[in-house]
Structures are given as structure tokens and as C-alpha cells.
Design an enzyme around this catalytic site. Structure first.
Site, PDB file in Angstrom:
ATOM      1  N   LYS A  24      -6.494 -13.969 -13.742  1.00  0.00           N
ATOM      2  CA  LYS A  24      -5.739 -13.497 -12.579  1.00  0.00           C
ATOM      3  C   LYS A  24      -6.450 -13.769 -11.255  1.00  0.00           C
ATOM      4  O   LYS A  24      -7.648 -13.582 -11.124  1.00  0.00           O
ATOM      5  CB  LYS A  24      -5.456 -11.995 -12.701  1.00  0.00           C
ATOM      6  CG  LYS A  24      -4.572 -11.606 -13.870  1.00  0.00           C
ATOM      7  CD  LYS A  24      -3.163 -12.167 -13.742  1.00  0.00           C
ATOM      8  CE  LYS A  24      -2.389 -11.560 -12.606  1.00  0.00           C
ATOM      9  NZ  LYS A  24      -2.160 -10.120 -12.775  1.00  0.00           N
TER      10      LYS A  24
ATOM     11  N   ASN B 152      -5.237 -12.371  -7.825  1.00  0.00           N
ATOM     12  CA  ASN B 152      -4.217 -11.537  -7.198  1.00  0.00           C
ATOM     13  C   ASN B 152      -4.360 -11.491  -5.678  1.00  0.00           C
ATOM     14  O   ASN B 152      -5.474 -11.524  -5.153  1.00  0.00           O
ATOM     15  CB  ASN B 152      -4.297 -10.112  -7.752  1.00  0.00           C
ATOM     16  CG  ASN B 152      -4.101 -10.061  -9.245  1.00  0.00           C
ATOM     17  OD1 ASN B 152      -3.343 -10.848  -9.796  1.00  0.00           O
ATOM     18  ND2 ASN B 152      -4.797  -9.154  -9.913  1.00  0.00           N
TER      19      ASN B 152
ATOM     20  N   THR C  24      16.271 -17.757   2.056  1.00  0.00           N
ATOM     21  CA  THR C  24      17.022 -16.579   2.475  1.00  0.00           C
ATOM     22  C   THR C  24      17.511 -15.879   1.214  1.00  0.00           C
ATOM     23  O   THR C  24      17.917 -16.543   0.251  1.00  0.00           O
ATOM     24  CB  THR C  24      18.223 -16.956   3.370  1.00  0.00           C
ATOM     25  OG1 THR C  24      19.131 -17.783   2.646  1.00  0.00           O
ATOM     26  CG2 THR C  24      17.757 -17.708   4.615  1.00  0.00           C
ATOM     27  N   HIS C  25      17.443 -14.557   1.206  1.00  0.00           N
ATOM     28  CA  HIS C  25      17.811 -13.765   0.025  1.00  0.00           C
ATOM     29  C   HIS C  25      16.973 -14.151  -1.198  1.00  0.00           C
ATOM     30  O   HIS C  25      17.423 -13.998  -2.337  1.00  0.00           O
ATOM     31  CB  HIS C  25      19.308 -13.916  -0.306  1.00  0.00           C
ATOM     32  CG  HIS C  25      20.214 -13.613   0.841  1.00  0.00           C
ATOM     33  ND1 HIS C  25      20.614 -12.332   1.163  1.00  0.00           N
ATOM     34  CD2 HIS C  25      20.780 -14.430   1.774  1.00  0.00           C
ATOM     35  CE1 HIS C  25      21.392 -12.364   2.229  1.00  0.00           C
ATOM     36  NE2 HIS C  25      21.503 -13.626   2.622  1.00  0.00           N
TER      37      HIS C  25
ATOM     38  N   SER D 226      -8.170  24.958  27.901  1.00  0.00           N
ATOM     39  CA  SER D 226      -8.732  24.138  26.820  1.00  0.00           C
ATOM     40  C   SER D 226      -8.171  22.721  26.784  1.00  0.00           C
ATOM     41  O   SER D 226      -8.903  21.734  26.717  1.00  0.00           O
ATOM     42  CB  SER D 226      -8.489  24.809  25.466  1.00  0.00           C
ATOM     43  OG  SER D 226      -9.201  26.026  25.377  1.00  0.00           O
TER      44      SER D 226
ATOM     45  N   HIS E  43     -13.414  29.469  18.238  1.00  0.00           N
ATOM     46  CA  HIS E  43     -12.687  28.739  19.276  1.00  0.00           C
ATOM     47  C   HIS E  43     -13.492  27.490  19.610  1.00  0.00           C
ATOM     48  O   HIS E  43     -14.556  27.571  20.222  1.00  0.00           O
ATOM     49  CB  HIS E  43     -12.501  29.599  20.525  1.00  0.00           C
ATOM     50  CG  HIS E  43     -11.482  29.050  21.491  1.00  0.00           C
ATOM     51  ND1 HIS E  43     -11.697  27.911  22.242  1.00  0.00           N
ATOM     52  CD2 HIS E  43     -10.223  29.489  21.823  1.00  0.00           C
ATOM     53  CE1 HIS E  43     -10.632  27.666  23.004  1.00  0.00           C
ATOM     54  NE2 HIS E  43      -9.724  28.613  22.763  1.00  0.00           N
TER      55      HIS E  43
ATOM     56  N   SER F 189      -9.211  -6.556 -14.839  1.00  0.00           N
ATOM     57  CA  SER F 189     -10.187  -6.058 -15.805  1.00  0.00           C
ATOM     58  C   SER F 189      -9.881  -6.504 -17.226  1.00  0.00           C
ATOM     59  O   SER F 189     -10.729  -6.421 -18.108  1.00  0.00           O
ATOM     60  CB  SER F 189     -10.240  -4.526 -15.751  1.00  0.00           C
ATOM     61  OG  SER F 189      -8.985  -3.980 -16.162  1.00  0.00           O
TER      62      SER F 189
ATOM     63  N   GLU G 297      -1.909  -6.925  -0.411  1.00  0.00           N
ATOM     64  CA  GLU G 297      -1.417  -5.688  -1.033  1.00  0.00           C
ATOM     65  C   GLU G 297      -2.089  -4.466  -0.413  1.00  0.00           C
ATOM     66  O   GLU G 297      -1.443  -3.427  -0.214  1.00  0.00           O
ATOM     67  CB  GLU G 297      -1.672  -5.743  -2.542  1.00  0.00           C
ATOM     68  CG  GLU G 297      -0.778  -6.740  -3.263  1.00  0.00           C
ATOM     69  CD  GLU G 297      -1.127  -6.922  -4.723  1.00  0.00           C
ATOM     70  OE1 GLU G 297      -0.231  -7.316  -5.486  1.00  0.00           O
ATOM     71  OE2 GLU G 297      -2.289  -6.678  -5.112  1.00  0.00           O
TER      72      GLU G 297
END
Length: 446
Positions: free
Chosen positions: A277, A279, A146-147, A100, A74, A272, A284
Site C-alpha cells: 500500500k 496511501n 464530471t460526476h 476584564s 478570577h 500494517s 486524508e
């Protein structure tokens, strides 16, 4: 051995410390000391006993509490025994009248209080960054989308201001939420305060006064979890704003758009196998962790659906979601503030994309002007729509095509058409909106 990435990869030192096992233990001890002090004030226990418990509290150890828990299974009673052991004769009064969750939920309030302080400070840092970026770019005209398609122009300043506005609302939400969430209780078994006789409400008020937090109005045997659910909603809401910002950065960093770029260190490796790149890994990372933070909302809601006066299904769940969601949210705030502060804006690509459609994206501007000068709005819409499609198909400037239409040129000259299709002429009140928003948000940064 570290297992969870918040132990070694994600999270700030200050927020990890708040949710550490040691900090949890200390918060529980603080609650027990405050209870004894409150009871002594009201005359339920001897004042010298409360003072002895407070003096002995620093000697109570997490190690000893864990040893006791291994025997009795406990956790709360293990801490009570560990504190009573070092308190001498006064130890008989430790946890007097409490159940408790009176202590555990009050300790949670102390941790939430510290966590909200930490999160609010990082929100203010992020808000300052967004205000600075919005101020610096309020005149930087860019293609609105937009879109996923280029629309009429906007400004980078307005984009930053919209994000700043959301962060400002999160600061306000956090401040409004504090008195509802940072509350403790001392209501005893099933919430009746029967163990304190007629003094229960005074004991609770005095205890929370000692701790500098609010009190529940009523409870059963636990603080109602709608309060904690609101806390997790705030974390999820903040994380979603950060995710939203990150998604826009990632979109604008696409090779084909290339308007912005996360800062890239001199020796940083992007891939790698593909050495070229660069990124958007910070955005992310925030997007990925936002999913984990949001996942805490459902269990937080379900923790309010306990049996009768209480059960224990909330306990194991909260041991996971409180530290995890809070530490990750705090981490994401820090990462996004750094990302936005170092964000590179490639103005040459901003200008190139703005002119990509050779004026077609400003077709609305000509339609509005034609209507203003007497043409039926629906007629103007169809003329501009059909000729915009023609401009796209023939890869010709819209101004050139419109200048060949008598119904248009009898109302607007070729020079006026050219002028109407200048992006900087069609940003409306963007600059004024930014300036107004900055003025409104600035007080929240202090």
C-alpha cells in the site's frame, strides 16, 4: 501530560507558541502596560507610574498569576494582582478604569494579529507552489471528469490554477479582514467609558496606538463577536479549499486511475498488513482536520448571542476554538504545501486515461463542428449522442462509427473527424487562462 493532539502531533512550533498559555499571559500584560501608558499621556495617571509599570512588567509571572487565581477564582484579576505586586507603589494604577474584557479582548487581538501573519505567510508559500505546478503543467492535457465520469479534456495546469485562484482569494480576504478583526477596546463596564470621564475615547485610541492595532467604534463590555466569527469563517474557508484539493488528489491516486501519487519515502509503511500500500495519508489527514476546523464556525456564531451587555458563555468556548482551529488550519496549510510540492504526476497514466474511451469523451467537439458547418445543433447532438452510446456498447472508436454516417461525412471528412477527436485540439483557452491567472496571482506571493 499532553492530551490534545495539537500538543504532540499536529501544529507548527510558531503557531503553537502564539496560542500558548505563556503567550496569552504576555499579551494581557502588554495590554495593561499600554493602558497605563495611554492614561499617562492623557494625564489620568502619573507618567512615572506608567513607566514603573512598564519596567516591572517583565517580572510579572504566569506562575504567580495562577497561584492567585487558585485563591480568588478570577483569571483576569489574578493577572492584575500579579502585575501590581511587582510594580511597587505604581501598582495602584494597574487596570485603572478597565473591565476584564477590555484587556482580554485586546490581548486576543494581539494573538489574532500574530496568527494572521503566520497564516498569510503559509498561504503565500502554498500559492507559490501552486503557481509553479500550474506553470509546469499548463500543456499537460488530461481527462476532465464530471460526476466521476470522464468528460472532455482539461489540463493539469488549469486544475492547479483553479486551486491557486482560491488561495489567492483567501489571501485577499485575510488582508481585507484584518482591520475588522484585529481590534481592541477600552470601554469599561457596559461600554460607556464612564470611569475615564470625558477622556475615554482618547484613552482607547492611545492604547491601541501603542499596541499597533485598531479600535472598536463602539462596544458594550466585549468586542462584538461578529468580528471573530469572520475570522473563523476564514479558517473554515481555507480548510475547505485544502480539503477540496486533498479529495482530488485522493481520487486521482485511486489504483484504477493512478494519475498522481503523494510522495512516498523510501522506508515509509503504507499498511500494517498490506505491504504494497501507498496511501494518500497527507490528503486524508487534511480532510479529517478540516472537519474539526469547520466545526468551530457554529460556536463562533453563537458567541455573538450574549445576554444584554455581556455574559460569560463565550469565554470557555473561545479558550478551546481559538487555539484549536487556528493551529490546525496553520498545520493543514503546511502539510498541503508540502504534499503538492512533492506530488508525483504519472504522465503515462494521464495519457492512458485520456484515451480510455477511444474518442467518445470528445463527442462534443464533433457536435460543435457539425453545427458550425450547417447542421441543426439539436440534430447534431442526437446523432453524436446515439452513436456515442453505440460506440460504448460495441467497444469501437467513435471516429470509425461516425465515418459510416452519410449525414456526418457530407459535412466532415473522416480525416477531419479524427482530427476533431484529438484531445490536444480541444482544450480551448486552458493555457491562456493559466497564464493570465499566474500573472494576476504572482504579486500576492510577495
Amino acid at each position: 501530560m499532553a492530551i490534545h493532539p495539537i500538543d504532540f502531533r499536529y501544529g507548527t512550533t510558531e503557531m503553537r507558541r502564539i496560542w500558548s498559555e505563556e503567550a496569552r499571559f504576555n499579551a494581557i500584560i502588554r495590554a495593561e502596560v499600554a493602558l497605563a501608558a495611554a492614561e499617562a499621556e492623557i494625564g489620568l495617571i502619573p507618567m512615572e507610574s506608567a513607566e514603573a509599570i512598564a519596567a516591572a512588567a517583565p517580572k510579572a509571572s504566569l506562575r504567580r498569576a495562577n497561584e492567585i487565581e487558585a485563591e480568588i477564582h478570577h483569571d483576569m484579576m489574578a493577572v492584575v494582582k500579579a502585575l501590581a505586586e511587582v510594580s511597587g507603589p505604581a501598582g495602584r494604577w494597574v487596570h485603572y478604569g478597565a473591565t476584564s474584557n477590555d484587556i482580554l479582548d485586546t490581548a486576543t487581538a494581539l494573538q489574532i494579529k500574530d496568527a494572521l501573519d503566520c497564516i498569510e505567510e503559509k498561504l503565500k508559500i502554498l500559492l507559490r507552489v501552486l503557481i509553479e505546478r500550474s506553470t509546469a503543467t499548463k500543456m499537460l492535457v488530461c481527462a476532465g471528469r464530471t460526476h466521476g465520469q470522464i468528460g472532455v479534456p482539461t489540463t493539469y495546469g488549469l486544475r492547479f490554477a483553479i486551486w491557486a485562484s482560491e488561495i489567492g482569494r483567501h489571501i485577499v480576504r485575510l488582508r481585507e479582514m484584518r482591520p475588522r478583526v484585529v481590534v481592541g477596546q477600552m470601554t469599561g463596564a457596559v461600554g460607556t467609558q464612564a470611569a475615564f470621564g470625558e477622556d475615554g475615547m482618547e484613552v482607547q485610541a492611545a492604547m491601541m496606538r501603542h499596541l499597533g492595532i485598531g479600535s472598536v467604534d463602539v462596544s458594550n463590555q466585549v468586542v462584538s463577536r461578529d468580528r471573530y466569527a469572520e475570522y473563523f469563517f476564514l479558517l473554515a474557508n481555507i480548510a475547505t479549499t485544502l480539503d477540496k484539493i486533498g479529495i482530488e488528489i485522493r481520487s486521482l491516486q485511486r489504483t484504477e486511475i493512478a494519475e498522481v501519487e503523494e510522495a512516498f519515502a523510501k522506508k515509509q509503511v503504507g499498511s500494517s498488513t498490506m505491504p504494497h500500500k501507498r496511501n494518500p495519508i497527507k490528503s486524508e489527514q487534511v480532510g479529517g482536520l478540516a472537519r474539526v476546523i469547520r466545526s468551530a464556525v457554529e460556536p463562533a456564531l453563537l458567541n455573538n448571542t450574549l445576554w444584554d451587555e455581556r455574559d460569560l458563555t463565550n469565554s470557555s468556548c473561545e479558550r478551546v476554538i481559538f487555539p484549536e482551529a487556528t493551529i490546525l488550519c496553520d498545520h493543514c496549510l503546511k502539510v498541503m504545501a508540502q504534499t503538492l510540492e512533492g506530488l508525483i504526476i504519472k504522465e503515462e497514466n494521464v495519457a492512458k486515461n485520456l484515451d480510455l474511451l477511444h474518442g467518445i469523451n470528445l463527442a462534443e467537439s464533433v457536435m460543435i463542428e457539425l453545427t458550425r458547418r450547417g447542421m441543426d445543433r439539436q440534430t447534431a447532438h442526437e446523432i453524436i449522442r446515439s452513436n456515442s452510446m453505440k460506440a460504448l456498447e460495441e467497444k469501437r472508436p467513435l471516429a470509425e462509427i461516425l465515418s459510416e454516417i452519410p449525414d456526418v461525412t457530407k459535412l466532415i471528412s473522416s480525416a477531419e473527424i479524427e482530427d476533431a477527436l484529438l484531445p490536444k485540439r480541444y482544450i480551448g483557452t486552458s493555457v491562456q487562462q493559466v497564464e493570465r491567472m499566474i500573472k494576476k496571482l504572482a504579486p500576492l506571493t510577495s
